[in-house]
Write an enzyme that holds these catalytic residues in place. Structure first.
Site: not given
Ligand code: 5GP
Ligand code: ZN
Length: 115
Positions: A4, A30, A46, A87, A93, A95, A98, A100
């Site tokens: 993760c 982000d 987690h 999300n 949506g 991605t 974990h 957040h």
């Molecule tokens: P989700 O689409 O799951 O709601 O959002 C995941 C977010 O995590 C995305 O906005 C993406 O830019 C951010 N993200 C993914 N990997 C990393 C990372 O390694 N570092 C940081 N700071 N943000 C990340």
């Molecule tokens: Zn995690």
């Protein structure tokens, strides 16, 4: 959880710009900001997503949400408001699996679907 990304961030394996931390929560910028201010707030534990929160972890949701308030209060540019997004699941949506919350701010948002 070893695979993760957000757990790796929590354990310091992946570097981020931290903006807030307490015993249970971590917040960082982000890496692909969708607004002038784009912060992610995660539980250190987690949990896959909101839908996977168990009754025994309900207290953590309060801490997560109040952490958002604490973070936002540090940013003058969010004094007039901000947007919080979760999300949940593939259709939501999500991605990174974990839990957040996204804090988006530093601009004026209009309708829910506009950005
Ligand atoms: P989700 O689409 O799951 O709601 O959002 C995941 C977010 O995590 C995305 O906005 C993406 O830019 C951010 N993200 C993914 N990997 C990393 C990372 O390694 N570092 C940081 N700071 N943000 C990340
Ligand atoms: Zn995690």
């Amino acid at each position: 959880m070893f695979n993760c990304i957000f757990c790796k961030i929590n354990f310091g394996i992946i570097q981020v710009n931290k903006v807030y931390e307490n015993k249970f929560v971590l917040a960082f910028k982000d890496k692909q900001p969708k607004a002038p201010i784009h912060i992610l707030v995660i539980p250190k534990k987690h949990i896959i997503n909101l839908n996977m929160v168990k009754k025994k972890d309900i207290w953590l949701l309060g801490i997560l949400q109040f952490s958002i308030v604490t973070i936002v209060n540090k940013y003058p540019d969010m004094r007039k408001g901000y947007r919080v997004i979760n999300n949940c699941g593939i259709n939501g949506g999500q991605t990174i699996f974990h839990l957040h919350y996204h804090i988006l701010g530093g601009k004026i948002f209009t309708g829910l679907m506009n950005n």
